[in-house]
Design an enzyme around this catalytic site. Structure first.
Site, short mmCIF file in Angstrom:
data_model
loop_
_atom_site.label_atom_id
_atom_site.label_comp_id
_atom_site.label_asym_id
_atom_site.label_seq_id
_atom_site.Cartn_x
_atom_site.Cartn_y
_atom_site.Cartn_z
N ASP A 1 70.81 32.54 -3.78
CA ASP A 1 69.70 33.37 -3.30
C ASP A 1 68.64 32.52 -2.60
O ASP A 1 67.82 31.88 -3.27
CB ASP A 1 69.10 34.12 -4.51
CG ASP A 1 67.93 35.00 -4.13
OD1 ASP A 1 67.23 35.47 -5.05
OD2 ASP A 1 67.70 35.19 -2.92
N SER B 1 61.13 36.07 14.53
CA SER B 1 62.07 36.43 15.61
C SER B 1 61.23 37.04 16.73
O SER B 1 60.46 37.97 16.47
CB SER B 1 63.07 37.47 15.10
OG SER B 1 63.74 38.10 16.18
#
Ligand SMILES: CNCc1nccn1C
Length: 329
Positions: free
Chosen positions: A34, A198
């Site tokens: 994770d 992004s």
């Protein structure tokens, strides 16, 4: 040193599990790697029997290399409301041939019902930054941080796949595992996560919308969670998609052919094929399916979970200035 281990998807790619050997002789558990948390915790001989339903447990008393970390405790809760807590040992941990001694192995004395219900998951292995490890009174390092001095290169890579086994590699970049070149982008680790921005996205064959999306690269989250404006734009392209308040998300007929979703990384782009965005049926009839793109409402940032990451080969560069690298594959 280097290591390489398989990442096997659970049903509907909800999570990916990897074998991890702990202690001497080795006790091998299936852990969910994770990158959104920093605790290595396991079901153990200290977990109440009523909370163990099929999981493999770690028994420190059967390991000659286990040492109790006196007075140490841990307690963690995850975005989906699940949680666990317990005591701490240090022991030898081996992943794909890479062995590290004296790693903090957090033994569960309590687990929430969601974990009890996941018979195939024996624990989590955190790969975010050690600054958010929950052990008290002395915070512990992640497996990656403990391994770093021995690694050929201070990196690990995630190569998750749609409906089949992928890989986590430690200490090296397998240039045969991706197409073209890697594009690196800056990471803000100030909150302990692999957070990046992004610069834009596109739906299907559409042009790139320069709405930036700031979020974390999180292998421990199943879906792609983005701002509701992006979610609305995506599902507007699908005639029979609708927001289902009972499911708290967008659903559509399972037979729908879905548009792709593209997210930009620097001057490059990662294309998530439409089929990756059909997550799973919401009903036993299998007529209505839950979307793999949902809102990040209430979180405070977006989450590039498995739906987004499995479309790419991802480098988690843990050097002095951490950065993320993405390539298509
Ligand atoms: C699904 N709920 C528990 C869980 N399983 C893997 C990770 N997490 C948080």
């Amino acid at each position: 040193a280097t290591g390489s281990v398989v990442a096997t998807p659970a049903q509907y790619d909800a999570e990916y599990l990897s074998p991890v050997s702990i202690g001497t002789p080795a006790q091998t558990l299936m852990l969910d790697f994770d990158t959104g948390s920093s605790d290595l915790w396991v079901f153990s001989s200290e977990t109440p029997k009523s909370s163990v339903q099929g999981q493999t447990v770690y028994n420190p008393s059967k390991s000659s290399t286990a040492k109790k970390l006196s007075g140490a405790t841990w307690k963690i809760s995850y975005g989906d409301g699940s949680s666990s807590s317990g005591s701490v040992y240090t022991d030898k941990v081996t992943i794909g041939g890479l062995s590290v001694s004296n790693v903090a192995v957090e033994s569960a004395q309590k687990v929430s019902r969601e974990f009890t219900a996941e018979a195939d998951l024996d624990g989590l292995l955190g790969l975010a930054f050690s600054s958010i490890n929950t052990v008290q009174p002395t915070q512990q390092k992640t497996f990656f941080d403990m391994a770093k001095p021995s690694l050929d290169s201070a990196v690990f890579t995630a190569d998750l796949k749609y409906g089949k086994a992928g890989k986590y590699n430690f200490g090296y970049i397998d240039d045969s595992a991706y197409n073209g070149s890697l594009t690196y982008t800056a990471v803000d680790s100030s909150n302990g996560w692999w957070m990046f921005t992004s610069p834009g996205y596109a739906v299907g064959s559409g042009t790139l919308d320069s709405t930036s999306i700031t979020g974390i690269a999180d292998t421990g989250t199943t879906l792609l969670l983005v701002p509701s404006s992006v979610v609305t734009t995506y599902y507007k392209q699908i005639r029979n998609a609708r927001y289902d308040s009972s499911q708290a998300g967008y659903v559509f007929p399972c037979s729908t052919s879905l548009p792709s979703f593209t997210y930009a990384v620097g001057n490059s782009q990662i294309v998530i094929p439409g089929k990756y965005i059909n997550f799973a049926p919401v009903d036993s009839a299998g007529s209505s399916c839950f979307g793999g793109i949902q809102s990040d409402e209430g979180i405070g940032f977006s989450i590039f979970g498995d739906v987004a990451l499995k479309a790419a080969f991802v480098v988690f560069d843990g050097s002095q200035s951490p950065r993320l690298g993405f390539a298509s594959k």
